[in-house]
Write an enzyme that holds these catalytic residues in place. Structure first.
Site, PDB file in Angstrom:
ATOM      1  N   SER A 261      -3.974  13.180   6.273  1.00 15.85           N
ATOM      2  CA  SER A 261      -5.296  13.558   5.804  1.00 15.85           C
ATOM      3  C   SER A 261      -6.099  14.073   6.981  1.00 15.85           C
ATOM      4  O   SER A 261      -5.914  13.637   8.111  1.00 15.85           O
ATOM      5  CB  SER A 261      -5.987  12.339   5.192  1.00 15.85           C
TER       6      SER A 261
ATOM      7  N   HIS B 178       5.723   0.630 -20.436  1.00 19.24           N
ATOM      8  CA  HIS B 178       4.250   0.737 -20.353  1.00 19.24           C
ATOM      9  C   HIS B 178       3.755   0.555 -18.921  1.00 19.24           C
ATOM     10  O   HIS B 178       2.608   0.153 -18.713  1.00 19.24           O
ATOM     11  CB  HIS B 178       3.553  -0.296 -21.254  1.00 19.24           C
TER      12      HIS B 178
ATOM     13  N   LYS C  38      -3.482   8.004   6.424  1.00 19.36           N
ATOM     14  CA  LYS C  38      -2.901   8.527   5.192  1.00 19.36           C
ATOM     15  C   LYS C  38      -1.579   9.257   5.415  1.00 19.36           C
ATOM     16  O   LYS C  38      -1.381   9.932   6.416  1.00 19.36           O
ATOM     17  CB  LYS C  38      -3.865   9.504   4.505  1.00 19.36           C
TER      18      LYS C  38
ATOM     19  N   GLU D  57       3.572  15.684  -5.587  1.00 14.83           N
ATOM     20  CA  GLU D  57       2.441  16.091  -6.428  1.00 14.83           C
ATOM     21  C   GLU D  57       2.535  17.563  -6.814  1.00 14.83           C
ATOM     22  O   GLU D  57       2.173  17.958  -7.930  1.00 14.83           O
ATOM     23  CB  GLU D  57       1.128  15.805  -5.698  1.00 14.83           C
TER      24      GLU D  57
END
Ligand code: ARG
Length: 445
Positions: A261, A140, A267, A274
């Site tokens: 970024s 979980h 970043k 992704e």
């Protein structure tokens, strides 16, 4: 009509397979005295010349010529004259496209298998290096029990192994030659299907001409294996996304697989991971697309089946990219083992070890031990300390059968070392599984 009918914009990808199948076909026609040796050798020479043109300049896209089959045949006629018209004897575009497409999917499977082999090797190298690196194991996404990073990576190795076996199964099942099935009913010419079968590296000719020109289950087998594989890659990608986030900080991804970024200078985004996660959705869409195309078609060929190719080409491309990205990610990431180990200490990950200790050392039934452990966790939580920071007095107050030998069982090292059941997370177990896998892949021990 020209525009809706044309498949050349995408089926030009089949040109190599189309030329190879035509060469096998005309060689057989000559051997069977269906065309003359002279015509056959003119055709073979013309096909080689066309292949060289395609290689150098690409395949021309003339919608009037509809597809790769007509494009090549029309160029052949320009090059060698009327003899070109003999190539299509005892053949139809229906068995031709079924043959070309099988050859293409077979090649795609071989490429996929090579990619998965590289991914497996990368997983094994990291799993071996991190067989003893402790991290929190989750259920979980809540801290459950300590595991080793090597064990975690070997879980993906197992998934990829099953993917490999699915692709191998699909390849073995599809490796039959449709060539000679003609339009749908076979042919009256005295062809030798075994000869073309052998020339194209198939194991056997297909047994039913209607089936051979009208099923695309071989493409679906490939797509289904690709979809399953992409789900595994997507899950692994998701692990990296989580692990690379600052609150986790388990991994530093290679700069080559991340981006910055445009507005936030600090970043470093896990874009490749992704995109692998995103591509899985598209690959699943490709399977759905072809299944829905096929579901209502009567025998034999229907033009709907021309739409079989784009989803297969798309899925193969996306899968190839995804495998390469994950291979790089696994191979080139730096795992922050100290941070992982610290995280494994949080969340009372060794509570089960306390319960197990009560069972083995104090002969307490597991359910009762579970209950006692719950009380110990609650007390530690209320004091804001770890389980092994509770004093022996505190522990004895919960259950007097606990003694100070228990502390040894509560370390994360002891916890993983104890889980030495076959397939368990104990470093020695993980090393055994890695060694077996390395020798199965022919990697040096
Ligand atoms: N371009 C067609 C395809 O990809 C080739 C087969 C055409 N056959 C036919 N009977 N129209 O499916």
């Amino acid at each position: 009509m020209r525009e809706i009918n044309a498949s050349i914009p995408f089926d030009k990808a089949l040109w190599r397979q189309d030329i190879a199948a035509s060469k096998a076909h005309v060689t057989m026609l000559a051997a069977q005295d269906i065309v003359s040796e002279a015509d056959a050798s003119a055709i073979l020479g013309g096909l080689d010349a066309i292949a060289a043109e395609y290689e150098a300049d690409g395949v021309p896209e003339d919608w009037d010529l509809e597809d790769i089959h007509m494009t090549t045949e029309s160029r052949l006629a320009e090059l060698i004259g009327p003899a070109a018209g003999r190539l299509h004897t005892a053949r139809s575009r229906n068995d031709q496209v079924a043959t070309d497409f099988r050859l293409w999917v077979r090649d795609a499977i071989d490429q996929t298998l090579a990619g998965l082999d590289a991914l497996q090797r990368a997983l094994l190298v990291q799993a071996e290096a991190h067989a003893g690196s402790i991290m929190p194991g989750f259920t979980h996404l809540q801290t459950a029990q300590p595991v080793t990073l090597g064990h975690h990576l070997m879980a993906y190795f197992e998934m990829v192994s099953r993917d490999v076996s699915r692709f191998e199964d699909a390849r073995a099942r599809m490796n039959q030659s449709p060539l000679g099935s003609a339009a749908l009913a076979g042919t009256g010419f005295p062809i030798d299907r075994y000869m073309t079968t052998q020339a194209l590296g198939f194991d056997a000719p297909t047994k039913n001409s209607l089936d051979a020109v009208s099923d695309r289950d071989f493409a679906l087998d490939y797509l289904q294996a690709a979809a399953q594989c992409s789900l595994h890659l997507s899950r692994l990608a998701e692990e990296f996304v989580i692990w690379a986030s600052q609150p986790f900080g388990f991994v530093r991804m290679a700069d080559s697989l991340s981006t910055g970024s445009s507005i936030m200078p600090q970043k470093k985004n896990p874009d490749a991971a992704e995109l692998v996660r995103g591509h899985a959705g598209r690959i699943v869409g490709c399977v759905t697309s072809l299944m829905v195309t096929m579901k209502g078609l009567p025998l034999a060929y229907s033009k709907d089946m021309q739409d079989d190719k784009p989803p297969v080409f798309e899925a193969a491309n996306l899968l190839g990219l995804s495998i390469a990205a994950m291979t790089g990610m696994v191979a080139d990431s730096t795992f922050k083992v100290d941070r992982m180990r610290q995280a494994a200490e949080l969340g009372y990950a060794t509570a089960t070890d306390l319960a197990d200790w009560l069972v083995t050392q104090a002969d307490i039934p597991f359910r009762e031990a579970h209950h006692i452990t719950g009380a110990a966790v609650k007390l530690a939580e209320s004091k804001g300390i770890a389980l092994d920071e509770l004093s022996i007095e505190d522990l004895k107050a919960i259950d007097e059968r606990i003694d100070d030998r228990v502390y040894k069982a509560l370390s994360v090292e002891a916890s993983v070392a104890a889980r030495a059941s076959y397939g368990g997370t104990a470093p020695d177990e993980v090393r055994k599984r890695v060694a077996e896998a390395k020798s199965a892949l022919g990697m040096d021990a």
